[in-house]
Write a protein that holds these residues in place. Sequence first.
Motif, PDB file in Angstrom:
ATOM      1  N   ALA B  29       1.146  -0.918   0.579  1.00 16.24           N
ATOM      2  CA  ALA B  29       0.235   0.124  -0.223  1.00 16.24           C
ATOM      3  C   ALA B  29       0.461   1.079   0.130  1.00 16.24           C
ATOM      4  CB  ALA B  29      -1.043  -0.318   0.992  1.00 16.24           C
ATOM      5  N   TYR B  30       0.867   2.017  -0.771  1.00 11.67           N
ATOM      6  CA  TYR B  30       1.144   3.795  -0.265  1.00 11.67           C
ATOM      7  C   TYR B  30       0.322   4.233   0.022  1.00 11.67           C
ATOM      8  CZ  TYR B  30       4.541   3.229  -4.345  1.00 11.67           C
ATOM      9  OH  TYR B  30       5.315   2.214  -5.372  1.00 11.67           O
ATOM     10  N   HIS B  31       0.776   5.192   1.121  1.00 12.07           N
ATOM     11  CA  HIS B  31      -0.272   6.009   2.015  1.00 12.07           C
ATOM     12  C   HIS B  31      -1.486   5.129   2.347  1.00 12.07           C
ATOM     13  CE1 HIS B  31       2.710   9.284   1.399  1.00 12.07           C
ATOM     14  NE2 HIS B  31       2.542   9.065   0.010  1.00 12.07           N
ATOM     15  N   PRO B  34      -3.827   0.634  -0.904  1.00 13.87           N
ATOM     16  CA  PRO B  34      -3.691  -0.882  -1.099  1.00 13.87           C
ATOM     17  C   PRO B  34      -3.286   0.032  -2.837  1.00 13.87           C
ATOM     18  CG  PRO B  34      -5.616  -1.595  -0.193  1.00 13.87           C
ATOM     19  CD  PRO B  34      -5.639   0.201  -0.260  1.00 13.87           C
ATOM     20  N   VAL B  35      -2.308  -1.337  -3.353  1.00 17.80           N
ATOM     21  CA  VAL B  35      -2.008  -1.322  -3.990  1.00 17.80           C
ATOM     22  C   VAL B  35      -2.075  -2.594  -5.313  1.00 17.80           C
ATOM     23  CG1 VAL B  35      -0.057  -0.741  -6.970  1.00 17.80           C
ATOM     24  CG2 VAL B  35      -0.372   1.169  -4.519  1.00 17.80           C
ATOM     25  N   LEU B  36      -1.455  -3.476  -4.106  1.00 16.55           N
ATOM     26  CA  LEU B  36      -1.402  -4.615  -4.403  1.00 16.55           C
ATOM     27  C   LEU B  36      -1.734  -5.580  -3.558  1.00 16.55           C
ATOM     28  CD1 LEU B  36       2.389  -5.759  -5.782  1.00 16.55           C
ATOM     29  CD2 LEU B  36      -0.028  -5.660  -7.504  1.00 16.55           C
ATOM     30  N   PRO B  54      -2.327  -2.969 -17.228  1.00 12.64           N
ATOM     31  CA  PRO B  54      -2.753  -1.813 -17.577  1.00 12.64           C
ATOM     32  C   PRO B  54      -1.355  -1.286 -16.336  1.00 12.64           C
ATOM     33  CG  PRO B  54      -4.176  -2.467 -16.055  1.00 12.64           C
ATOM     34  CD  PRO B  54      -3.635  -3.970 -16.231  1.00 12.64           C
ATOM     35  N   ASN B  55      -1.339   0.143 -17.534  1.00 15.88           N
ATOM     36  CA  ASN B  55      -0.884   0.847 -16.480  1.00 15.88           C
ATOM     37  C   ASN B  55      -1.604   1.561 -15.110  1.00 15.88           C
ATOM     38  OD1 ASN B  55      -0.883   3.005 -19.891  1.00 15.88           O
ATOM     39  ND2 ASN B  55       1.718   2.004 -18.030  1.00 15.88           N
ATOM     40  N   GLY B  56      -0.708   1.492 -14.089  1.00 14.38           N
ATOM     41  CA  GLY B  56      -1.130   1.895 -12.997  1.00 14.38           C
ATOM     42  C   GLY B  56      -1.798   0.257 -11.835  1.00 14.38           C
ATOM     43  N   ALA B  57      -1.419  -0.614 -12.803  1.00 10.30           N
ATOM     44  CA  ALA B  57      -1.567  -1.870 -12.178  1.00 10.30           C
ATOM     45  C   ALA B  57      -1.445  -2.431 -10.857  1.00 10.30           C
ATOM     46  CB  ALA B  57      -1.467  -3.783 -13.077  1.00 10.30           C
ATOM     47  N   GLY B  58       0.706  -1.629 -10.774  1.00  9.12           N
ATOM     48  CA  GLY B  58       0.955  -2.247  -9.721  1.00  9.12           C
ATOM     49  C   GLY B  58       2.033  -2.966  -9.979  1.00  9.12           C
ATOM     50  N   LYS B  59       2.471  -2.657 -11.413  1.00  9.60           N
ATOM     51  CA  LYS B  59       3.889  -4.234 -11.741  1.00  9.60           C
ATOM     52  C   LYS B  59       5.149  -4.098 -11.557  1.00  9.60           C
ATOM     53  CE  LYS B  59       2.490  -2.664 -16.436  1.00  9.60           C
ATOM     54  NZ  LYS B  59       1.511  -2.460 -16.525  1.00  9.60           N
ATOM     55  N   SER B  60       5.603  -1.995 -11.774  1.00 11.47           N
ATOM     56  CA  SER B  60       6.760  -1.862 -11.140  1.00 11.47           C
ATOM     57  C   SER B  60       7.099  -2.216  -8.989  1.00 11.47           C
ATOM     58  CB  SER B  60       6.488  -0.071 -11.321  1.00 11.47           C
ATOM     59  OG  SER B  60       6.725  -0.237 -12.329  1.00 11.47           O
ATOM     60  N   THR B  61       5.583  -1.464  -8.774  1.00 11.44           N
ATOM     61  CA  THR B  61       5.699  -1.602  -6.968  1.00 11.44           C
ATOM     62  C   THR B  61       5.409  -3.113  -6.879  1.00 11.44           C
ATOM     63  OG1 THR B  61       4.036  -0.066  -7.654  1.00 11.44           O
ATOM     64  CG2 THR B  61       4.055  -1.655  -5.632  1.00 11.44           C
ATOM     65  N   PHE B  62       4.745  -3.987  -7.969  1.00 19.11           N
ATOM     66  CA  PHE B  62       5.489  -5.587  -7.126  1.00 19.11           C
ATOM     67  C   PHE B  62       7.434  -5.782  -7.440  1.00 19.11           C
ATOM     68  CE2 PHE B  62       6.093  -9.963  -9.716  1.00 19.11           C
ATOM     69  CZ  PHE B  62       5.583 -10.712  -8.175  1.00 19.11           C
ATOM     70  N   ASP B 178      12.651  -3.391 -15.564  1.00 16.73           N
ATOM     71  CA  ASP B 178      11.035  -2.965 -15.689  1.00 16.73           C
ATOM     72  C   ASP B 178      10.818  -2.417 -17.077  1.00 16.73           C
ATOM     73  OD1 ASP B 178       8.767  -1.764 -15.059  1.00 16.73           O
ATOM     74  OD2 ASP B 178       9.521  -0.965 -13.189  1.00 16.73           O
ATOM     75  N   GLU B 179      10.019  -2.627 -18.233  1.00 17.87           N
ATOM     76  CA  GLU B 179       9.878  -2.215 -18.797  1.00 17.87           C
ATOM     77  C   GLU B 179      11.315  -1.873 -20.151  1.00 17.87           C
ATOM     78  OE1 GLU B 179       7.191   0.613 -19.710  1.00 17.87           O
ATOM     79  OE2 GLU B 179       5.544  -0.231 -17.922  1.00 17.87           O
ATOM     80  N   PRO B 180      11.977  -2.911 -20.124  1.00 19.92           N
ATOM     81  CA  PRO B 180      13.268  -2.473 -21.034  1.00 19.92           C
ATOM     82  C   PRO B 180      13.153  -2.439 -22.623  1.00 19.92           C
ATOM     83  CG  PRO B 180      12.771  -5.164 -20.584  1.00 19.92           C
ATOM     84  CD  PRO B 180      11.667  -4.422 -19.837  1.00 19.92           C
ATOM     85  N   HIS B 210       6.713  -6.440 -19.327  1.00 24.81           N
ATOM     86  CA  HIS B 210       6.132  -6.187 -20.738  1.00 24.81           C
ATOM     87  C   HIS B 210       4.941  -5.299 -21.224  1.00 24.81           C
ATOM     88  CE1 HIS B 210       7.614  -6.838 -24.889  1.00 24.81           C
ATOM     89  NE2 HIS B 210       6.436  -7.378 -25.024  1.00 24.81           N
ATOM     90  N   HIS B 211       4.733  -4.472 -22.432  1.00 28.59           N
ATOM     91  CA  HIS B 211       3.331  -3.522 -22.267  1.00 28.59           C
ATOM     92  C   HIS B 211       3.049  -4.356 -23.845  1.00 28.59           C
ATOM     93  CE1 HIS B 211       1.931  -0.891 -19.669  1.00 28.59           C
ATOM     94  NE2 HIS B 211       2.659  -0.265 -19.753  1.00 28.59           N
ATOM     95  N   ASP B 212       3.895  -4.886 -24.826  1.00 32.05           N
ATOM     96  CA  ASP B 212       3.316  -5.474 -25.719  1.00 32.05           C
ATOM     97  C   ASP B 212       2.438  -6.258 -25.716  1.00 32.05           C
ATOM     98  OD1 ASP B 212       2.531  -5.256 -28.746  1.00 32.05           O
ATOM     99  OD2 ASP B 212       4.706  -5.382 -29.279  1.00 32.05           O
TER     100      ASP B 212
HETATM  101  N1  ATP Z   1       5.758   6.797  -4.817  1.00 29.58           N
HETATM  102  C1  ATP Z   1       3.917   6.607  -4.940  1.00 29.58           C
HETATM  103  N2  ATP Z   1       3.027   7.324  -4.057  1.00 29.58           N
HETATM  104  C2  ATP Z   1       1.940   7.190  -4.339  1.00 29.58           C
HETATM  105  N3  ATP Z   1       1.369   5.860  -5.258  1.00 29.58           N
HETATM  106  C3  ATP Z   1       2.266   5.310  -5.741  1.00 29.58           C
HETATM  107  C4  ATP Z   1       3.594   5.505  -5.695  1.00 29.58           C
HETATM  108  N4  ATP Z   1       3.943   4.997  -6.897  1.00 29.58           N
HETATM  109  C5  ATP Z   1       3.237   4.257  -7.556  1.00 29.58           C
HETATM  110  N5  ATP Z   1       1.802   4.735  -7.413  1.00 29.58           N
HETATM  111  C6  ATP Z   1       0.290   4.410  -7.440  1.00 29.58           C
HETATM  112  O1  ATP Z   1       0.453   3.288  -7.354  1.00 29.58           O
HETATM  113  C7  ATP Z   1      -0.090   2.261  -8.619  1.00 29.58           C
HETATM  114  C8  ATP Z   1       0.578   1.037  -9.250  1.00 29.58           C
HETATM  115  O2  ATP Z   1       1.662   1.793  -9.696  1.00 29.58           O
HETATM  116  P1  ATP Z   1       3.199   1.104 -10.088  1.00 29.58           P
HETATM  117  O3  ATP Z   1       3.972   2.063 -11.196  1.00 29.58           O
HETATM  118  O4  ATP Z   1       3.270   0.190  -9.769  1.00 29.58           O
HETATM  119  O5  ATP Z   1       1.828   1.180 -11.396  1.00 29.58           O
HETATM  120  P2  ATP Z   1       2.962  -0.013 -12.805  1.00 29.58           P
HETATM  121  O6  ATP Z   1       1.963  -1.121 -13.534  1.00 29.58           O
HETATM  122  O7  ATP Z   1       3.834   0.303 -12.945  1.00 29.58           O
HETATM  123  O8  ATP Z   1       2.644   1.134 -14.184  1.00 29.58           O
HETATM  124  P3  ATP Z   1       3.213   1.253 -15.657  1.00 29.58           P
HETATM  125  O9  ATP Z   1       2.595   0.537 -16.609  1.00 29.58           O
HETATM  126  O10 ATP Z   1       2.277   2.560 -15.635  1.00 29.58           O
HETATM  127  O11 ATP Z   1       4.034   1.455 -15.097  1.00 29.58           O
HETATM  128  C9  ATP Z   1      -1.071   3.823  -9.261  1.00 29.58           C
HETATM  129  O12 ATP Z   1      -1.707   3.763  -9.109  1.00 29.58           O
HETATM  130  C10 ATP Z   1       0.731   4.583  -8.813  1.00 29.58           C
HETATM  131  O13 ATP Z   1      -0.580   5.664  -8.934  1.00 29.58           O
END
Ligand code: ATP
Lengths: 493, 274
Positions: B29-31, B34-36, B54-62, B178-180, B210-212
Amino acid sequence: MRNRAKFIHRNLLSILIIVATVLIGTSFSPAVSAGNLATDSLRSDLVRVFMFQDYNTRVVVTGTTLLGLAAGLIGTFLVLRKRALLSDTLSHATLPGIALAFILMTLVSGDGKQLLPLIIGAAIFSVLGTLSVLAIQRFSRLKDDAALGIVLSVYFGLGVALMGMATRMDAGNAAGLSSFIYGKTASMLFSDALLIAGTALVAAIACILFFKEFSMVCFDADYGMTQGWPVARLDFLMMALVILVTVIGLQAVGLILVVALLIIPAASARFWTFRLRNMLWLSGAFGALSGFVGSGVSALMANLPAGAVIVLTASLFFIFSMVFGSARGLLHIGMDRLRLGRKIMDENLLRDLFEWSETNPNEGTPGIEISALKHRRSWTQSALKKTIRRLHRQKTINVYSENRVNLSKSGRLAAFEVVRRHRLWETYLITHADVAPGIVDLSADRIEHVLEPELIRQLEEKLEAETKEKLLSSPHTISFTGADGHRTPKMTR
Amino acid sequence: MAHTRKTAGSKKNYTQAQAPLCVKDLTVAYHRKPVLWDIDLTLPEGQLIAVVGPNGAGKSTFIKSVLGLVPRASGAISIYGKSYESQRHLVGYVPQRESVDWDFPVNALDVVAMGLYRQIGWFRPVNKNHRKKALDSLEKVGMANYAYRQISQLSGGQQQRVFLARALAQDARLYFMDEPFAGVDAATERAIISLLKELKSVGKTCVVVHHDLQTVPTYFDHVVLLNMRLVDAGPVETVFNEENLKKTYGGRLTLLTHALNEYAKTPQFPSNTD
Ligand SMILES: Nc1ncnc2c1ncn2[C@@H]1O[C@H](COP(=O)(O)OP(=O)(O)OP(=O)(O)O)[C@@H](O)[C@H]1O
Ligand SMILES: [Mg+2]
């Protein structure tokens, strides 16, 4: 290796010039203001200060120089970590610490003005200031700049109020506290200078020792963390060094200006190099020189505050670097642009002459008319003239009486290379990038002049089959007569 | 849909002790947002694994939470059967290119050498040997000729390759990227994918955001479908289907059908695209 040698070679001269300029400048400016009568005593003063004859001056100047060195070194990391504003905030946050320490010491020992307790007070409050910034960033939705602004003004306001109280307690001594705001080396005791010198030395050594670690944290902290480096602790150490340099710099430079000593040398160094190691050294040197000149001048003229002179010297370096810097200086960038422009014109002319001689193989003709060249590209009259003159001077072309030019022997070789590159690139564009032959000449024109040797090698490899006979024939028609081919419109324009 | 969480790992017969990555009940969770949610996942060894969503799915966060860069609200993670902290040296990370300031005063070789800092250890400078190693990694990504180029003077694709070289220099067993492929041209994409295949051929595991979608079946063996929850994970042939993609991406179907049509045209999983 060669890069480094080149760097030193390129920069040594400039550095020497800087040093000389500053030394001459500082020895002249007081002489002018002092007038003729005082010239003799002034000269002896100068000698006394800058030759380190007077023991006390020697210590003060050494201390301030070391302070400048340390500030330049840690300032490099501070700037690269993008924390310049944070350092401004934490230097302002020292004021209440200084005032409180003074009040406490006056109550305890009767003498409030002792450097060590004042420095400790300052350090504690700058840490508190930093923590306040972090807390605001963490628990509110305020942006970073707002958090910094709030902390800076609140702490500084508190400091001013406490200073008022301190003055009421012991007006005579508290007056000396102003040197912590504006910086004054004249009031520095021998022991103070020693403390400053020692601490600065420690900070400088730490910067050198942790070079690799600090640079990684500045570039990519997350990656450092995945590698198992204690990034948070390294970050803290960096900030601690900044605080250390700030608080020991308070007396010499003053809390308003100390941030300049941290930031300006690093910013100046950036103009000279693309290498962090070189930047670090240069920044340290700029800082040290600023400290040296500043404290020297202020020892010479008691009513010139050292802090101001130090910062002004540093900003002279900055302006000098911004103009003359060998990596990003304005002159350098301008010259590069000019040089590239000339190179493009030279190469275009060479190529035109070469292609003309290809289509007119009979050796008898004394060259092409300049007016025909002019129509081939959108030359302006003066640009064409200048280019011809330039190439003539380099002896790559011959200029004949009735406004005709052709390639000289050495010019042919140079032109051959240019044409080869152009044709390689054209062929590449057609065969591998699907550009139609009709427009290929134009696109090739734009890029070929900046092709790197490496790319040329790759192109040759790729087009090996075609390059067997060394020079490809042009993939499109070349026309000087306007008979056919895509160039015709240009000829008539 | 909210209740159809599948524990993709459990139906595979990889012993969890050996799995390169095993995630249990991961919530991030961010603040307090919950993101994942409750991610359960076991990844197979020696494969190319795509993480899509999709964008914002939490891949980078994972990825960041696995690497300890983002605190976990709950859950446990093990790398080759042990905690991440003790297995760090086996894990390489290629962050999103935008995560650093490319105007930093270092050259490509310096950046790649950072992958060796851990080996080099405290206080010791980078020596000739390390520089040689870094150069070798640059060679592997076809960037040896740019070793002494300042990084701001590299193109986006070249910067991406420098990041890959830095991870390679570390000689890890499990790579997170992450998205090479973001913003690189066809040539660089080919270079990267052949590099991935090379890594796979020597038994390394690569987890790649991967996005494609169209290239997922051709590039990857295994896929993790993510959208705040784990939609599904498994071999491409079995889990990369319309139903799962619909669950992952919601309504945006035109693109998906296209991707799937493409996929249908290649009846067998192609082992080599080059
Ligand atoms: N540092 C942060 N502080 C607060 N919220 C964040 C932070 N980083 C990401 N988020 C939120 O967490 C969610 C997931 O972000 P994340 O970057 O993991 O997505 P992603 O799947 O990598 O997206 P993308 O395809 O755009 O890279 C998003 O809704 C984003 O707004
Ligand atoms: Mg992302």
